[in-house]
Design a protein around this motif. Structure first.
Motif, short mmCIF file in Angstrom:
data_model
loop_
_atom_site.label_atom_id
_atom_site.label_comp_id
_atom_site.label_asym_id
_atom_site.label_seq_id
_atom_site.Cartn_x
_atom_site.Cartn_y
_atom_site.Cartn_z
N ASP A 92 40.60 -66.35 -38.29
CA ASP A 92 40.88 -66.07 -36.88
C ASP A 92 42.23 -65.38 -36.72
OD1 ASP A 92 42.11 -68.49 -37.71
OD2 ASP A 92 42.46 -69.05 -35.63
N TYR A 93 43.19 -65.73 -37.56
CA TYR A 93 44.51 -65.10 -37.51
C TYR A 93 44.41 -63.65 -37.96
CZ TYR A 93 49.58 -64.61 -37.96
OH TYR A 93 50.87 -64.20 -37.83
N VAL A 94 43.66 -63.41 -39.04
CA VAL A 94 43.45 -62.04 -39.52
C VAL A 94 42.76 -61.21 -38.43
CG1 VAL A 94 42.35 -60.61 -41.29
CG2 VAL A 94 43.31 -62.82 -41.91
N GLN A 95 41.80 -61.81 -37.76
CA GLN A 95 41.08 -61.10 -36.69
C GLN A 95 42.03 -60.65 -35.59
OE1 GLN A 95 37.61 -60.39 -36.53
NE2 GLN A 95 38.35 -59.11 -34.85
N ARG A 96 42.96 -61.53 -35.20
CA ARG A 96 43.90 -61.18 -34.14
C ARG A 96 44.85 -60.06 -34.57
NH1 ARG A 96 47.11 -65.72 -33.01
NH2 ARG A 96 46.03 -67.12 -34.42
N ILE A 97 45.25 -60.08 -35.84
CA ILE A 97 46.10 -59.01 -36.36
C ILE A 97 45.35 -57.68 -36.36
CG2 ILE A 97 47.16 -58.13 -38.50
CD1 ILE A 97 48.11 -60.92 -39.09
N VAL A 98 44.10 -57.72 -36.78
CA VAL A 98 43.28 -56.50 -36.80
C VAL A 98 43.11 -55.94 -35.39
CG1 VAL A 98 40.95 -55.61 -37.22
CG2 VAL A 98 42.08 -57.04 -38.94
N GLU A 99 42.81 -56.79 -34.44
CA GLU A 99 42.60 -56.34 -33.06
C GLU A 99 43.88 -55.72 -32.49
OE1 GLU A 99 41.20 -59.78 -31.01
OE2 GLU A 99 39.17 -59.67 -31.88
N LYS A 100 45.00 -56.35 -32.75
CA LYS A 100 46.26 -55.81 -32.23
C LYS A 100 46.61 -54.49 -32.91
CE LYS A 100 50.78 -57.22 -30.64
NZ LYS A 100 51.63 -58.37 -30.29
#
Length: 372
Positions: free
Chosen positions: A167-175
């Motif tokens: 979930d943390y990786v996902q947020r980094i990717v989205e940003k």
């Protein structure tokens, strides 16, 4: 590992001498304070007994609690050192009959403990916050007009492992995607743990987009975690690793080089050692951006225009910056101008689960805009 154990012992010993012994409370009370100090300081011992410091076999919440307690002990000792310096000054003033005031040990112990625990837990829990955007403008001599305004996003030190997950990786990717980068670079320390246990956590990286690709170099934690397997796994996610090599980005008739070297730990694990001269070989006279996990290579003055690194986590705590810089060639956080070379040391987009408290040092996703 022995260094970490010694560090823990020193913190425990100082807390006992400066916090526990001066307390004017019952023996039973002192026993419980001693027990609390030991619990705070034995983090690495517990990790070592439950799978290892890199990948302890503990629930994420247990790791977070242990990290918070250890950070609290460190912060407590820093404040105790300040208290003891003041006590020494007061002692001298009393001897000189200038001042008679003494530090109230019990009240100070309560205040120090409360402040340390508050910042220890707060600083550790901030690792779950999506990294802030850090905008940096870099002027490059002889930059082709076509690359004026070229946007590079740097990610580094994500440290997916016992605490930070998919979930943390996902947020980094989205940003990162929201920033519309021309190029994405990742300067090492993707992970803490094995491919078998953690490969699935990187699935969101398949959605990471950049007009001219995604480049990466290894960090020291890749070698602790099985570098060959991780390079193979991450390369399948459209990430190109630069191992003492370079690539040329073309935009119209203009060219820009991207080069990269592995972490110095590579040689200890049977891989090629970093060789920036090899990484830059064969390049024409064009602007060069180099990726290196550790910033100390800047002191070797490679012939590049922009050097991007991480590794230091920005010092993690503001008062540790001078110490961390001492072990990293004098560099710890932000932008440094070394003649024609611009060095940038990122605070990191994540943080190692073995020392995961930030105080006054935010994580970041860095956006570089190249200018003529």
């Amino acid at each position: 590992m022995s260094v970490l154990y010694i560090q823990s012992f020193v913190l425990i010993a100082y807390a006992i001498c400066s916090l526990l012994i001066p307390l004017k409370i019952s023996s039973k009370g002192k026993f419980f304070v001693l027990l609390a100090i030991l619990v705070c300081g034995f983090k690495y011992v517990i990790y070592g007994l439950t799978g290892g410091i890199l990948e302890p076999k503990l629930p994420p919440y247990a790791v977070v609690v242990l990290e918070s307690l250890f950070a609290s002990l460190l912060l407590c000792v820093v404040m105790l050192i300040a208290k003891d310096i003041i006590s020494l000054i007061l002692f001298v003033l009393r001897k000189a009959d200038i001042l008679s005031w003494r530090i109230p040990q019990n009240k100070v112990a309560v205040a120090v403990s409360f402040i340390a625990l508050s910042f220890g837990f707060y600083g550790t829990f901030t690792q779950f916050v999506t990294p802030k955007e850090q905008a940096v403008e870099v002027k490059i001599k002889n930059l082709p007009q076509e690359f004026d305004g070229f946007r590079i996003v740097q990610l580094t030190d994500i440290h997916v492992g016992p605490i930070l997950k998919k979930d943390y990786v996902q947020r980094i990717v989205e940003k990162t995607n929201h920033l519309h980068p021309d190029l994405v670079v990742i300067t090492g320390d993707f992970v803490d743990g094995s491919v078998a246990n953690l490969a699935g956590e990187f699935e969101p990286l398949t959605d990471l987009h950049a007009n001219y690709g995604i480049y990466a170099v290894t960090g020291n934690h890749e070698y602790y975690s099985g570098a060959a397997q991780w390079i193979a796994a991450l390369s399948q996610l459209n990430i190109k690793f630069l191992n003492n090599e370079n690539d040329i980005i073309t935009k119209g008739e203009a060219k820009l080089a991207i080069a990269g070297i592995p972490d110095p730990r590579a040689e200890n694990f049977g891989f090629a050692k970093p060789d920036y001269k090899k990484a830059l070989s064969g390049l024409p006279n064009i602007p060069v951006i180099m990726l290196a996990h550790e910033p100390a290579v800047a002191n070797e003055h490679p012939k590049v225009d922009l050097l991007l690194s991480g590794h230091t986590h920005g010092g993690t705590m503001f008062f540790l910056k001078p110490l961390i810089a001492e072990f990293n060639g004098g560099f710890v956080s932000g932008k440094y101008q070394l003649g024609d070379l611009t060095l940038y040391v990122s605070n990191g987009s994540g943080i190692w689960s073995g020392f995961s408290c930030r105080v006054g040092v935010d994580s970041e996703i860095t956006v570089f805009t190249l200018k003529k």
